[in-house]
Structures are given as structure tokens and as C-alpha cells.
Design a protein around this motif. Sequence first.
Motif, PDB file in Angstrom:
ATOM      1  N   GLY A   1       0.829  -1.195   0.000  1.00  0.00           N
ATOM      2  CA  GLY A   1       0.000   0.000   0.000  1.00  0.00           C
ATOM      3  C   GLY A   1       0.860   1.239   0.000  1.00  0.00           C
ATOM      4  N   PRO A   2       0.648   2.124   0.983  1.00  0.00           N
ATOM      5  CA  PRO A   2       1.449   3.354   1.034  1.00  0.00           C
ATOM      6  C   PRO A   2       2.877   3.126   1.535  1.00  0.00           C
ATOM      7  N   ILE A   3       3.157   1.927   2.058  1.00  0.00           N
ATOM      8  CA  ILE A   3       4.491   1.632   2.602  1.00  0.00           C
ATOM      9  C   ILE A   3       5.342   0.985   1.517  1.00  0.00           C
ATOM     10  N   LYS A   4       6.443   1.643   1.174  1.00  0.00           N
ATOM     11  CA  LYS A   4       7.354   1.142   0.150  1.00  0.00           C
ATOM     12  C   LYS A   4       8.702   0.794   0.787  1.00  0.00           C
ATOM     13  N   ARG A   5       9.311  -0.275   0.302  1.00  0.00           N
ATOM     14  CA  ARG A   5      10.638  -0.667   0.782  1.00  0.00           C
ATOM     15  C   ARG A   5      11.647  -0.610  -0.354  1.00  0.00           C
TER      16      ARG A   5
ATOM     17  N   HIS B   1      28.677   0.262   2.365  1.00  0.00           N
ATOM     18  CA  HIS B   1      27.507   0.396   3.227  1.00  0.00           C
ATOM     19  C   HIS B   1      26.247   0.012   2.447  1.00  0.00           C
ATOM     20  N   PHE B   2      25.382  -0.712   3.126  1.00  0.00           N
ATOM     21  CA  PHE B   2      24.120  -1.152   2.546  1.00  0.00           C
ATOM     22  C   PHE B   2      23.008  -0.885   3.545  1.00  0.00           C
ATOM     23  N   VAL B   3      21.863  -0.422   3.039  1.00  0.00           N
ATOM     24  CA  VAL B   3      20.760  -0.077   3.938  1.00  0.00           C
ATOM     25  C   VAL B   3      19.438  -0.482   3.304  1.00  0.00           C
ATOM     26  N   GLU B   4      18.532  -0.949   4.138  1.00  0.00           N
ATOM     27  CA  GLU B   4      17.159  -1.196   3.721  1.00  0.00           C
ATOM     28  C   GLU B   4      16.258  -0.223   4.471  1.00  0.00           C
ATOM     29  N   VAL B   5      15.392   0.471   3.728  1.00  0.00           N
ATOM     30  CA  VAL B   5      14.514   1.466   4.339  1.00  0.00           C
ATOM     31  C   VAL B   5      13.056   1.159   3.995  1.00  0.00           C
ATOM     32  N   GLU B   6      12.217   1.753   4.805  1.00  0.00           N
ATOM     33  CA  GLU B   6      10.776   1.705   4.581  1.00  0.00           C
ATOM     34  C   GLU B   6      10.287   3.142   4.519  1.00  0.00           C
ATOM     35  N   VAL B   7       9.527   3.473   3.469  1.00  0.00           N
ATOM     36  CA  VAL B   7       9.045   4.839   3.278  1.00  0.00           C
ATOM     37  C   VAL B   7       7.517   4.828   3.322  1.00  0.00           C
ATOM     38  N   ASP B   8       6.979   5.619   4.236  1.00  0.00           N
ATOM     39  CA  ASP B   8       5.532   5.803   4.294  1.00  0.00           C
ATOM     40  C   ASP B   8       5.186   6.969   3.367  1.00  0.00           C
ATOM     41  N   THR B   9       4.577   6.665   2.235  1.00  0.00           N
ATOM     42  CA  THR B   9       4.329   7.704   1.230  1.00  0.00           C
ATOM     43  C   THR B   9       3.189   8.633   1.617  1.00  0.00           C
ATOM     44  N   GLU B  10       2.442   8.303   2.674  1.00  0.00           N
ATOM     45  CA  GLU B  10       1.376   9.190   3.140  1.00  0.00           C
ATOM     46  C   GLU B  10       1.891  10.229   4.132  1.00  0.00           C
ATOM     47  N   THR B  11       2.934   9.869   4.880  1.00  0.00           N
ATOM     48  CA  THR B  11       3.458  10.788   5.897  1.00  0.00           C
ATOM     49  C   THR B  11       4.857  11.300   5.572  1.00  0.00           C
ATOM     50  N   GLY B  12       5.579  10.608   4.679  1.00  0.00           N
ATOM     51  CA  GLY B  12       6.961  10.974   4.379  1.00  0.00           C
ATOM     52  C   GLY B  12       7.973  10.392   5.347  1.00  0.00           C
ATOM     53  N   LYS B  13       7.530   9.627   6.321  1.00  0.00           N
ATOM     54  CA  LYS B  13       8.454   9.074   7.304  1.00  0.00           C
ATOM     55  C   LYS B  13       9.293   7.967   6.680  1.00  0.00           C
TER      56      LYS B  13
ATOM     57  N   ALA C   1      18.504   4.450  -1.334  1.00  0.00           N
ATOM     58  CA  ALA C   1      17.464   3.500  -0.938  1.00  0.00           C
ATOM     59  C   ALA C   1      16.072   4.111  -1.082  1.00  0.00           C
ATOM     60  N   ILE C   2      15.926   5.374  -0.720  1.00  0.00           N
ATOM     61  CA  ILE C   2      14.635   6.060  -0.880  1.00  0.00           C
ATOM     62  C   ILE C   2      14.263   6.113  -2.361  1.00  0.00           C
ATOM     63  N   TYR C   3      15.255   6.369  -3.204  1.00  0.00           N
ATOM     64  CA  TYR C   3      15.008   6.382  -4.642  1.00  0.00           C
ATOM     65  C   TYR C   3      14.577   5.006  -5.124  1.00  0.00           C
ATOM     66  N   ASN C   4      15.260   3.967  -4.639  1.00  0.00           N
ATOM     67  CA  ASN C   4      14.913   2.602  -5.024  1.00  0.00           C
ATOM     68  C   ASN C   4      13.487   2.245  -4.604  1.00  0.00           C
ATOM     69  N   ALA C   5      13.055   2.801  -3.469  1.00  0.00           N
ATOM     70  CA  ALA C   5      11.722   2.489  -2.955  1.00  0.00           C
ATOM     71  C   ALA C   5      10.631   3.301  -3.644  1.00  0.00           C
ATOM     72  N   THR C   6      10.922   4.567  -3.978  1.00  0.00           N
ATOM     73  CA  THR C   6       9.843   5.479  -4.386  1.00  0.00           C
ATOM     74  C   THR C   6      10.074   6.189  -5.716  1.00  0.00           C
ATOM     75  N   GLY C   7      11.298   6.174  -6.227  1.00  0.00           N
ATOM     76  CA  GLY C   7      11.594   6.959  -7.419  1.00  0.00           C
ATOM     77  C   GLY C   7      11.903   8.407  -7.136  1.00  0.00           C
ATOM     78  N   VAL C   8      11.979   8.781  -5.850  1.00  0.00           N
ATOM     79  CA  VAL C   8      12.286  10.159  -5.441  1.00  0.00           C
ATOM     80  C   VAL C   8      13.760  10.253  -5.059  1.00  0.00           C
ATOM     81  N   ARG C   9      14.453  11.222  -5.632  1.00  0.00           N
ATOM     82  CA  ARG C   9      15.873  11.416  -5.341  1.00  0.00           C
ATOM     83  C   ARG C   9      16.044  12.618  -4.421  1.00  0.00           C
ATOM     84  N   LEU C  10      16.513  12.370  -3.190  1.00  0.00           N
ATOM     85  CA  LEU C  10      16.720  13.449  -2.212  1.00  0.00           C
ATOM     86  C   LEU C  10      18.182  13.854  -2.203  1.00  0.00           C
ATOM     87  N   THR C  11      18.422  15.145  -2.367  1.00  0.00           N
ATOM     88  CA  THR C  11      19.795  15.665  -2.396  1.00  0.00           C
ATOM     89  C   THR C  11      20.021  16.742  -1.351  1.00  0.00           C
ATOM     90  N   ASP C  12      19.011  17.007  -0.540  1.00  0.00           N
ATOM     91  CA  ASP C  12      19.108  18.032   0.507  1.00  0.00           C
ATOM     92  C   ASP C  12      18.826  17.363   1.844  1.00  0.00           C
TER      93      ASP C  12
END
Length: 772
Positions: free
Chosen positions: A458-462, A631-643, A745-756
Amino acid sequence: MTSQYKVVNQSVKKVDGLALACGKPVFTSDVNIPGMLCVKILTSSKAHARIKNIDVSKAEALEGVKCVLCYKNVPRVPRTTAGQGYPEPSPYDSFMFDNKVRFVGDRVAAVAALNEEIVDKALDLIEVEYEELEAVLDPKKAMDKNAPIIHDEEDCHVIIPIPYDPKKNMCATVSAIVGDTNKAIAESDYQFEVTTHAPKAQHCATEPHVSIAYLDDMERIVIKTSTQVPYHVRRIVANTLQVPIKKVRVIKPRVGGAFGSKQEMCFEDIVAMVAMRTGLPCKLEYTREEVFVSSRIRHEQYVTIKAGLNKDGTITAFDMYVLSNTGAYGSHGLTVMCNCGSKVLPLYPCNNLKFEGHAVYTNAPVAGAYRGYGATQSAFTMEIVIDQMAEKLGVDPLEFRKTHHIREGQGSEIFKALGEGKEGVEQTIKSCGLPECLRIGSEEIGWKDKWNKTKDNGPIKRGVGMAALMQGSSVPEIDMASASLKMNEDGSFNLLAGATDLGTGSDTVLAQIAAESLGISEEDIIVYSSDTDLTPFDVGAYASSTTYLSGMAVKNAAEEVKKQIVQVVSEMLNEKDAEYSFEEGYVKSSTGKKLTMSDVAMRALYQENQFQIGAIGSAISHSSPPPFSAHFVEVEVDTETGKVTVLKYVATVDCGTAINPKLAEGQTEGAVLNGISYAMTENYILNDAGKMLNPNFKYYKTLKTNDIKEIKAILIPTYEPTGPYGAKSVSEISINGAMPAISNAIYNATGVRLTDAPFTPDRVLAALKALK
């Protein structure tokens, strides 16, 4: 893997572990001298202002006040507060007190009184008349033609020939070019350009800055202080007070963390001046708010990388530009900026490289040394670019890194072009465990099964992300360390080390190196570190130098001691042509005879040809062998809250031979958590007037161990031939991976690239909305 060593590469107990666990009074603040004055500093409420007048007469008249200092009654001596080797590559642009303030939190005056209550009253009685000046807080505007000049004083200067132009608010500039990057990028099949913003940050050491000063019975100034650089502090204080260095002694007790913040002469000059003026002992200890505002922070940086790539996978060029915000004073301004290039650009060899940077003055709090020292900010940019290159070619970013990273036997023109304050040193990689770091780390995170196979709940992407890293070990051809060993009657040894244990365990590591060399237990090494009267010179704990450089000094001292021991043993056994080995507390002859260390010591001290067995060993590094890390990381992104939730973080590290594996793992885990906190939550907020709005742990959010579900540190053994028993550094490198790995990892989960950074929920949510 079975270790070939008896003491080195073993996780022995910390030599100071029991004292720390039992809460023994070992820190500077624990010291209580009868009659000790309380000292506090009056700081500026203005970001940029000239002091038209200051009246301290009412404060001086208050009963119980013993001393008030301000620009009117102390020597005006330009200096840098940066704890760096002389001549320092930082500008001499600060004073004990000045008639101008350059940030909110700058020094205005200091009061010493019988107790804190009197000091507070006296500070309120000081009358300051300001002429407020226009301030510049945005580093992008600092070099504008009409920007206010922060350092308009005539006596600020540099003592080595580096580009410095305070009239343009330019603290330092650097440029290095290999090949033709413009041409190479233009002719490449693919072009890339990424700009990242790495923000200000506070070190947040458990122990705040604290110093005590008093006069000994010979009227010498003794300073007990929480510092990384006792010898540099002694030199800077003596110069500031205009007294001979021999009149100043600096002692470092236990230090409760530093991470670079104490690679500085913070306020030791003030307590020393109070002690000299009053003849009384005194103490100055920052509150947590003062630490946030008036000590040192990480350099805020904007890093841009332009790069070229061909369809066959050849990287054609990297062009890196850094805009670094040094704040009100230029402490470490040039060298942090240089590290952005020298610790990152060599990782992926190519024929065309360019590095350019400007460190600019602003009316923000002062930046200084911070773990990672520039590599943290630029690795963020580089590892995003590498991921973009892999994506453009349609290949796994893990496999792309495996193909392109530097290897044993390779060098880089950037090593030679970029040093720290001067031209660098040509280097060839002699040890590189990065292939194993990549392999084992990817297996541990489950990369093959998770990358590009985003779990969608659902709204949770990994998603998963990664970064490859390199750092360095000491500053080659600049930094020097020394240590001495003295043998006692029972076969134990006193190790006097100028190296500075900050809680990192370096006293233990150095004891292990000495013990391994002498064939004894680390329990037979009595360590005393960092007293400028008693311990030999050492530049201090910075530049990832202690294990590598100070460790080699200890080993050199031990080798000289062994020669002296063999001399005595050969006389005792009358076997001058025999060969000798040192094992389990014995000196063994090739003929089968053996003597205890105590036998040798008693003979040398009390019987024929008496002398003290002991030696001083020194070391200077001629290279800076990089540790490597993946370094390797697995993240979970809540696309409704941004957490964003970090589910698992894996750091594999090649630090050569880990002298104490548990301590090396602890350094790695701590650096990873430090890096995740910087990437995710830490936000240093200034208002339009330059005042920090969140100078406390309630509103400046740092992560704790229980905030991360799992951090796994894995050491990958290699052997560095230039290091003591094959060791390289380990303490800094792992802070550099979190920002790029989590961003990827956020990009891999959501397609969003954060640079700030930091990647706070509001920024993630805004980026997600912009994507739609």
C-alpha cells in the motif's frame, strides 16, 4: 580467521574500562581545586556588529569578582584556533577578544568570580554599545560584490601562501586539474550533474567543553582540558598570552567524546589568562546551549559533481565543485574543503579530474573539524552520481561499483594534486579489501533479492541502497607522533604517549601494539597519555592518525627497547652471537635458554653496566593508506506521511589488521549511527538574525541506538604494509555512508531522489508530491 598475533588483533579489555564503568573521577569536570574560580563568557547577541564601547567597571566592582577580560585589557594577537600542525593552513583571523563580533555567540567578555551566582550578576552588569552591521548568512551570497565584509581588520592574515581574500569573504580557495574535464564530458555519451546540500551539524559529544587552569609552584600555567590536541593548545595559548611555551603545561584527562569538536583551542586561552592575572585556579565549562552555539560545527556545503560516461561503461571525467560555509572564522576552512576531493575522487579512477572549491566567511557559527572532515559531504554527491551512472547503463549499481573502484597497485593524480594545505603526496594503494566489503555486505543485506524488487504494501514502500567509501590514515609528510617506553623492575613497562584517547580506546590499542612487540601481556603496559610536560610530542587525535601513526611510533619505541634488552640478555647468558625471541614474558635464546623480563630489568637497573632500559620512538607517515568500506541499507518509506524508517544497516570495513576488533566494530557502529542521525534528523536552525533556535537536545534531534532496528558492522581483514602490524584507520570512514546510501534507498523504494539533507518527513513528502 585465526590471528597470527598474541595480543594484537585480539579484543582485550579497555585499559580504562573499569574506572569508567565505576564512575571514577577521571574527567576534567571532576577536578575540584580549593578556591577555584568560576569563569563564564559574555557572548554577542548580534550576528555582525562593532563594539563602539564596553564598560566593565560595574562588574569589576562587584564583590567576589576577581577578573574581567575584554578587548580593552588583553593582548591583541591574531591566531587561528584550529588544532593543526605549525605552520597552520588556516588563517590567523581571530583574537582572544576583539572590538567586533561576527556571529551570535561570539566572545565579548569573560568574568571570573568566586561562584557562579556572582559571575551571572557580573555578566549582567557589563554594558556593551554595539554598532550593528549588515550580516550575511547565506554562503551563496558571501562573495557577492556588495556583501558586507566580515573580516575588515588589517591584521588578519595567513602564514603559509594559500589563496586568501577576506575582502571578498573568501577564507580559502583551491583548484586541481588533471586532463580536460570540459572536453571529456562534452564528448561523452552521457552527462551527469548532481548538486547536494549537506547542512550544519553539531558533534553532540556527551562531555561538553571544559577547561581548568592554575599556576603551579613554579608559577607556570597548567591547563587541564578536554581536548584532542594538547600540544597544539599549548602552542596557541602561549602565543595568545605572549608567554614562552615553556611556561605552559597542558594535561588531558579522560575525554567524554569529541568527534573533531575538540581539535580546537576552544577557550583554554581565557582560563589561562585568568589564572595568570589572578594567581587563582579557575574553571570554565560550557552549557549545552553554549556548546551548540559557541563551540564548533560541521561545515555546511553545497557540492556539485559533473561527470561523463560512455556507453561501454567507461567513466570519462569527474568535475567537483565545493562551496563551503566556514562561518565567522576560518578554522579548518581550507583543509576540510581539500578533503572533499582527496578522499572521494580517487575511489573511481578516470583520466580527467577537476576539483575546485571556495570556503567562504558568513556570520554563522564557526565551523571546524568533524568526523569525516569533508568526505562526508562529498561522498553524498559522488555516490548518487555513481547510482545514476549505473541506472543510465541499465546495470546493478553494486556490479557497477565492483567494476570501477580503485584497486591495489593503482594510484590517482588527485593524491598528488590535493593535500591538506599544500600539495599532496603521490600514493599507490597497497591494501584494498573493497571487493570483499562489497560482496559480504551485499550478501548480508540480501541485495540480490531486494534491489529493484520494491516491496509494495500500500502506502508503505521498501527499498535498498548502497555506497562505497574510502578515507585516509593521517596527513602524510606533515603529521608526526612519538611515544616512550620505560622498563620497570617487575618486567612491566610505562608507555608515555602523546596520543590522545577521546573515549576511542587508543590507550588500549597502543598498549596492545607495545605488548605484541615485546612479547608480553597488555596488562604489563601502564599507559599514561597526553601531558605536554611528560609525554613525547604527538600532533593529537585527528585525521584518523592515532592507530596508524601513533601506533607506529609505539612500535618503533618497542623495537629500540628490544635491542637494549637483547644487549643485557646477551651479557647475562654470555651468548652474544645467539638469536633472541620475545614470547609470553620471556626472552628466549636460540640455544634454548631463557630469562624473564624481570630478570633483565633487575640486572640493568641494579647490577653490572647499569642503565635504564627505555626509548622514545617517533614516526611520520609518508602515505595515507585509505581504509575502504561498503555500506548497505534497507529502508521503509511511508508515502502518506513521508516518514523514512531504517530497517537494517550493514557496514563492511577494511581497516587492515584490526588491533582490537571489538573497539573497531564499536567505532564503526558509532560512526554509522552518527551518520544516520545526520542524514535523517539533525537540523541546525538559524533565524534571519543569525540566532540558533534549537540549541538543545529537545529540539535538535539526534538518534539513539534504540532508534535503529539493526546495525551490523563487519570487519574485512587485509594487511597494510606501512601500518603497525598491518593496521589502517577505522574511526571516521563509516560516518560517510548514511546520506548517500539512504538517499539511494529512498530512490529505489519510491523513485524520489533526495539531495538536501536531512531527509525529514516534510521534505520526503514534498518530493513525493512533486514527483506526481
